[in-house]
Design a protein around this motif. Structure first.
Motif, PDB file in Angstrom:
ATOM      1  N   SER A  93       0.807  -1.206   0.000  1.00 39.29           N
ATOM      2  CA  SER A  93       0.000   0.000   0.000  1.00 39.29           C
ATOM      3  C   SER A  93       0.843   1.260   0.000  1.00 39.29           C
ATOM      4  CB  SER A  93      -0.924  -0.002   1.224  1.00 39.29           C
ATOM      5  OG  SER A  93      -0.177  -0.158   2.404  1.00 39.29           O
ATOM      6  N   TRP A  94       2.066   1.197   0.548  1.00 44.80           N
ATOM      7  CA  TRP A  94       2.896   2.402   0.560  1.00 44.80           C
ATOM      8  C   TRP A  94       3.109   2.923  -0.845  1.00 44.80           C
ATOM      9  CZ3 TRP A  94       7.567   3.726  -1.583  1.00 44.80           C
ATOM     10  CH2 TRP A  94       8.179   4.868  -1.078  1.00 44.80           C
ATOM     11  N   CYS A  95       3.430   1.987  -1.785  1.00 47.51           N
ATOM     12  CA  CYS A  95       3.662   2.434  -3.152  1.00 47.51           C
ATOM     13  C   CYS A  95       2.386   2.979  -3.778  1.00 47.51           C
ATOM     14  CB  CYS A  95       4.206   1.283  -3.997  1.00 47.51           C
ATOM     15  SG  CYS A  95       5.916   0.883  -3.613  1.00 47.51           S
ATOM     16  N   VAL A  96       1.261   2.372  -3.433  1.00 48.33           N
ATOM     17  CA  VAL A  96       0.006   2.843  -4.014  1.00 48.33           C
ATOM     18  C   VAL A  96      -0.294   4.257  -3.531  1.00 48.33           C
ATOM     19  CG1 VAL A  96      -2.464   2.436  -4.114  1.00 48.33           C
ATOM     20  CG2 VAL A  96      -0.896   0.513  -4.291  1.00 48.33           C
ATOM     21  N   SER A 132      15.738   2.540 -11.919  1.00 50.02           N
ATOM     22  CA  SER A 132      16.185   1.482 -11.013  1.00 50.02           C
ATOM     23  C   SER A 132      16.055   1.930  -9.564  1.00 50.02           C
ATOM     24  CB  SER A 132      17.637   1.103 -11.311  1.00 50.02           C
ATOM     25  OG  SER A 132      17.768   0.516 -12.587  1.00 50.02           O
ATOM     26  N   TYR A 133      16.451   3.154  -9.284  1.00 50.68           N
ATOM     27  CA  TYR A 133      16.362   3.638  -7.904  1.00 50.68           C
ATOM     28  C   TYR A 133      14.914   3.908  -7.492  1.00 50.68           C
ATOM     29  CZ  TYR A 133      21.314   3.802  -6.900  1.00 50.68           C
ATOM     30  OH  TYR A 133      22.612   3.442  -6.643  1.00 50.68           O
ATOM     31  N   LYS A 134      14.063   4.243  -8.442  1.00 49.02           N
ATOM     32  CA  LYS A 134      12.636   4.346  -8.120  1.00 49.02           C
ATOM     33  C   LYS A 134      12.094   2.983  -7.695  1.00 49.02           C
ATOM     34  CE  LYS A 134      11.385   8.227 -11.186  1.00 49.02           C
ATOM     35  NZ  LYS A 134      10.571   8.604 -12.372  1.00 49.02           N
ATOM     36  N   ALA A 135      12.490   1.954  -8.433  1.00 53.94           N
ATOM     37  CA  ALA A 135      12.041   0.605  -8.097  1.00 53.94           C
ATOM     38  C   ALA A 135      12.583   0.174  -6.740  1.00 53.94           C
ATOM     39  CB  ALA A 135      12.469  -0.373  -9.179  1.00 53.94           C
ATOM     40  N   ILE A 136      13.837   0.484  -6.453  1.00 47.52           N
ATOM     41  CA  ILE A 136      14.429   0.140  -5.155  1.00 47.52           C
ATOM     42  C   ILE A 136      13.717   0.884  -4.034  1.00 47.52           C
ATOM     43  CG2 ILE A 136      16.511   0.398  -3.747  1.00 47.52           C
ATOM     44  CD1 ILE A 136      18.135  -0.334  -6.224  1.00 47.52           C
ATOM     45  N   SER A 137      13.305   2.114  -4.286  1.00 44.12           N
ATOM     46  CA  SER A 137      12.551   2.863  -3.276  1.00 44.12           C
ATOM     47  C   SER A 137      11.253   2.151  -2.935  1.00 44.12           C
ATOM     48  CB  SER A 137      12.262   4.280  -3.776  1.00 44.12           C
ATOM     49  OG  SER A 137      13.455   5.025  -3.910  1.00 44.12           O
ATOM     50  N   CYS A 138      10.627   1.542  -3.937  1.00 43.15           N
ATOM     51  CA  CYS A 138       9.414   0.769  -3.681  1.00 43.15           C
ATOM     52  C   CYS A 138       9.731  -0.529  -2.950  1.00 43.15           C
ATOM     53  CB  CYS A 138       8.695   0.473  -4.996  1.00 43.15           C
ATOM     54  SG  CYS A 138       7.191  -0.517  -4.815  1.00 43.15           S
ATOM     55  N   LEU A 139      10.776  -1.217  -3.380  1.00 41.56           N
ATOM     56  CA  LEU A 139      11.132  -2.505  -2.787  1.00 41.56           C
ATOM     57  C   LEU A 139      11.603  -2.377  -1.342  1.00 41.56           C
ATOM     58  CD1 LEU A 139      13.000  -4.043  -5.856  1.00 41.56           C
ATOM     59  CD2 LEU A 139      10.789  -4.796  -4.954  1.00 41.56           C
ATOM     60  N   THR A 181       6.085  -0.837   3.746  1.00 46.91           N
ATOM     61  CA  THR A 181       5.171  -1.958   3.579  1.00 46.91           C
ATOM     62  C   THR A 181       5.854  -3.148   2.905  1.00 46.91           C
ATOM     63  OG1 THR A 181       3.397  -0.357   3.363  1.00 46.91           O
ATOM     64  CG2 THR A 181       2.883  -2.619   2.805  1.00 46.91           C
ATOM     65  N   SER A 182       6.782  -2.885   1.999  1.00 44.41           N
ATOM     66  CA  SER A 182       7.536  -3.978   1.397  1.00 44.41           C
ATOM     67  C   SER A 182       8.363  -4.699   2.457  1.00 44.41           C
ATOM     68  CB  SER A 182       8.460  -3.455   0.298  1.00 44.41           C
ATOM     69  OG  SER A 182       7.725  -2.934  -0.782  1.00 44.41           O
ATOM     70  N   ALA A 193      13.860  -7.471   8.621  1.00 41.90           N
ATOM     71  CA  ALA A 193      14.084  -6.264   7.827  1.00 41.90           C
ATOM     72  C   ALA A 193      15.264  -5.492   8.394  1.00 41.90           C
ATOM     73  CB  ALA A 193      12.837  -5.392   7.820  1.00 41.90           C
ATOM     74  N   SER A 194      15.922  -4.738   7.536  1.00 39.43           N
ATOM     75  CA  SER A 194      17.096  -3.981   7.973  1.00 39.43           C
ATOM     76  C   SER A 194      16.729  -2.783   8.842  1.00 39.43           C
ATOM     77  CB  SER A 194      17.879  -3.498   6.745  1.00 39.43           C
ATOM     78  OG  SER A 194      17.056  -2.662   5.938  1.00 39.43           O
ATOM     79  N   LYS A 195      15.478  -2.349   8.775  1.00 35.32           N
ATOM     80  CA  LYS A 195      15.067  -1.152   9.505  1.00 35.32           C
ATOM     81  C   LYS A 195      14.410  -1.508  10.842  1.00 35.32           C
ATOM     82  CE  LYS A 195      14.437   2.057   5.620  1.00 35.32           C
ATOM     83  NZ  LYS A 195      15.307   3.151   6.085  1.00 35.32           N
ATOM     84  N   LEU A 196      14.861  -0.841  11.877  1.00 32.08           N
ATOM     85  CA  LEU A 196      14.327  -1.040  13.221  1.00 32.08           C
ATOM     86  C   LEU A 196      12.833  -0.748  13.279  1.00 32.08           C
ATOM     87  CD1 LEU A 196      14.814  -1.449  16.297  1.00 32.08           C
ATOM     88  CD2 LEU A 196      15.380   0.982  16.415  1.00 32.08           C
ATOM     89  N   THR A 197      12.383   0.276  12.558  1.00 30.78           N
ATOM     90  CA  THR A 197      10.984   0.683  12.630  1.00 30.78           C
ATOM     91  C   THR A 197      10.033  -0.369  12.072  1.00 30.78           C
ATOM     92  OG1 THR A 197      11.407   1.887  10.563  1.00 30.78           O
ATOM     93  CG2 THR A 197      11.408   3.171  12.593  1.00 30.78           C
ATOM     94  N   THR A 198      10.528  -1.273  11.230  1.00 32.38           N
ATOM     95  CA  THR A 198       9.659  -2.304  10.672  1.00 32.38           C
ATOM     96  C   THR A 198       9.123  -3.215  11.759  1.00 32.38           C
ATOM     97  OG1 THR A 198      11.042  -2.241   8.684  1.00 32.38           O
ATOM     98  CG2 THR A 198       9.459  -4.038   8.855  1.00 32.38           C
ATOM     99  N   TYR A 199       9.877  -3.377  12.824  1.00 31.99           N
ATOM    100  CA  TYR A 199       9.440  -4.240  13.921  1.00 31.99           C
ATOM    101  C   TYR A 199       8.174  -3.721  14.596  1.00 31.99           C
ATOM    102  CZ  TYR A 199      13.380  -7.470  13.958  1.00 31.99           C
ATOM    103  OH  TYR A 199      14.280  -8.470  13.634  1.00 31.99           O
ATOM    104  N   ALA A 200       7.887  -2.423  14.464  1.00 31.10           N
ATOM    105  CA  ALA A 200       6.697  -1.840  15.090  1.00 31.10           C
ATOM    106  C   ALA A 200       5.494  -1.830  14.157  1.00 31.10           C
ATOM    107  CB  ALA A 200       6.992  -0.417  15.553  1.00 31.10           C
ATOM    108  N   ASP A 201       5.673  -2.256  12.913  1.00 33.66           N
ATOM    109  CA  ASP A 201       4.567  -2.262  11.960  1.00 33.66           C
ATOM    110  C   ASP A 201       3.501  -3.256  12.425  1.00 33.66           C
ATOM    111  OD1 ASP A 201       3.052  -3.223   9.485  1.00 33.66           O
ATOM    112  OD2 ASP A 201       4.244  -1.585   8.635  1.00 33.66           O
ATOM    113  N   PRO A 202       2.210  -2.883  12.397  1.00 39.43           N
ATOM    114  CA  PRO A 202       1.152  -3.802  12.846  1.00 39.43           C
ATOM    115  C   PRO A 202       1.151  -5.132  12.116  1.00 39.43           C
ATOM    116  CG  PRO A 202       0.301  -1.579  12.629  1.00 39.43           C
ATOM    117  CD  PRO A 202       1.684  -1.542  12.076  1.00 39.43           C
ATOM    118  N   ALA A 203       1.485  -5.133  10.830  1.00 34.92           N
ATOM    119  CA  ALA A 203       1.537  -6.394  10.081  1.00 34.92           C
ATOM    120  C   ALA A 203       2.612  -7.322  10.635  1.00 34.92           C
ATOM    121  CB  ALA A 203       1.791  -6.116   8.602  1.00 34.92           C
ATOM    122  N   VAL A 204       3.664  -6.730  11.197  1.00 33.48           N
ATOM    123  CA  VAL A 204       4.768  -7.512  11.736  1.00 33.48           C
ATOM    124  C   VAL A 204       4.457  -7.971  13.160  1.00 33.48           C
ATOM    125  CG1 VAL A 204       7.198  -7.423  12.440  1.00 33.48           C
ATOM    126  CG2 VAL A 204       6.482  -6.445  10.249  1.00 33.48           C
TER     127      VAL A 204
END
Length: 413
Positions: free
Chosen positions: A17-20, A313-320, A324-325, A337-348
């Motif tokens: 959804s982030w990309c959308v 390519s960098y636009k695609a990497i920004s999405c990947l 949400t990815s 995930a490499s990012k600490l904040t991903t651990y707080a995502d409700p999906a996670v």
């Protein structure tokens, strides 16, 4: 700590959804550039991620998956040969964290645009950021970074007399497995497992296999830490509880006498473990002394220097690498995930039950040394720590020290 009831199933359950929301709607009518994304052996559903980012690009690009060899040496050789030849067919590259320093030093990679450096580097675990950086510059976009965990089946840890709420030593693990007559398997999916194991054992003993990026980097094998690492390998080999790092580890763990497995956080979703996954538990990587230092390894997303469509390519990497990815590859696959904040995502938080253990492991673990000569160092480790029957604390660290030093200096041992 049981893995029963986990919510990994269904890669489609987490929409990108982030990309959308920020990228921009459905595919447009104009012709899209086809971006070839080269990926190695990865449990993440690269094809699903590629489709989602393609749809979110509003017709700006489409991503096509290309597969790299499974074996780490074959993968390295393939990439070096193609990138050195200024191959223009690779638009996006899933790059092993162990290759980043070498490929950066060789100037195989396009510079990360200045405006994306703070975006890609924000909230990234220090070890993952260090593995994505060379010579003070961010070389790749950090993506996932898995720690290894100690996995076990059912109540085998309890029956072995191991308290999984407290640190478990290698000695305690081996003694407990011997009492029950179960195996201790060490996963080596692509051929890099032995060097990762030795590096982590040395780090757990308070040193570093290699410290520094140059030819004169300090080597820490001929030391008390190196001898402690060799003692663990010797103890494991004498126990005959497993063959050491092996491509057969998952199959053997799922066998009737399987008990324990050292493997990355994402291993729980591997098809080879489907029959036992619901009965798997996990805890922190075994200690050397009192310290748990888990091997860490991951993938960053890079753009080769001669990629013809680097802006897209960098636009695609920004999405990947979007929030949400990253949440998707954690919740659906078990990658950290490499990012600490991903651990707080409700999906996670609702679908990633290993979070408490993996989050700490990523903060305290050790990736292989950041050196452009790692491939040579790994070869030296492989040559001097095999066969395992020959590993001895009073000899192997000294022999290996000489071989690694020679590899760094570019000469024969």
């Amino acid at each position: 700590m049981s893995a029963r009831g986990r919510g990994f199933a269904g890669a489609a359950a987490v929409a990108l959804s982030w990309c959308v929301l920020t990228a921009c709607g459905s595919a447009g009518a104009r012709s899209a550039s086809v971006l070839d994304w080269y990926v190695g052996p990865d449990r993440a559903d690269a094809a699903a991620l590629a489709r989602a980012c393609t749809e979110a690009s509003n017709g700006d690009y489409s991503i096509r998956i290309r597969r790299l060899p499974v074996d780490v040496h074959d993968r390295h050789t393939t990439l070096v040969r193609r990138l050195a030849a200024k191959d223009t067919s690779i638009d996006i590259l899933s790059l092993d964290s162990a290759f980043t320093a070498e490929f950066s030093a060789a100037r195989f990679l396009a510079p990360v645009p200045e405006n994306l450096v703070p975006v890609f580097g924000k909230d990234v675990f220090p070890a993952a950021l260090a593995a994505a950086t060379y010579d003070g510059q961010l070389a790749v976009a950090p993506w996932w970074f898995d720690p290894q965990l100690l996995w076990y089946r059912g109540n085998v840890a309890e029956r072995a007399g191991l308290d999984t709420t407290k640190p478990i030593s290698w000695e305690g693990l081996i003694a407990g497995a011997e009492r029950l007559g179960v195996t201790v398997q060490i996963d080596d999916r692509d051929g890099s497992g032995l060097a990762q194991w030795v590096s982590a054992l040395v780090a757990g003993s308070g040193s570093a296999l290699v410290d520094g990026t140059g030819r004169k980097a300090k080597v820490g094998l001929d030391s008390d830490a190196g001898r402690a690492a060799a003692s663990v390998v010797e103890l494991y080999r004498k126990s005959r509880l497993g063959p050491g790092p092996s491509t057969e580890a998952l199959k053997n763990f799922a066998a009737p006498d399987g008990g324990f497995l050292l493997a990355p956080s994402s291993v729980v979703t591997d098809p080879q473990l489907a029959a036992v996954a619901a009965d798997m538990g996990w805890t922190a990587y075994p200690t050397v002394g009192l310290t748990s230092v888990a091997p860490l390894a991951g993938v960053g997303l890079a753009v080769p220097l001669y990629a013809p469509r680097s802006t897209q390519s960098y636009k695609a990497i920004s999405c990947l690498t979007s929030p949400t990815s990253l949440a998707s590859i954690m919740a659906d696959v078990g990658h950290s995930a490499s990012k600490l904040t991903t651990y707080a995502d409700p999906a996670v938080t609702s679908s990633y039950p290993m979070a408490a253990v993996t989050k700490k492991a990523v903060q305290t673990g050790r990736a292989v040394p950041v050196t452009p000569y790692w491939n040579l160092v790994q070869d030296a480790i492989d040559e001097t720590w095999t066969p395992s029957a020959d590993v001895a604390p009073d000899q192997t660290p000294q022999t290996s020290q000489s071989a690694v030093r020679a590899a760094l200096e570019g000469r024969l041992p």
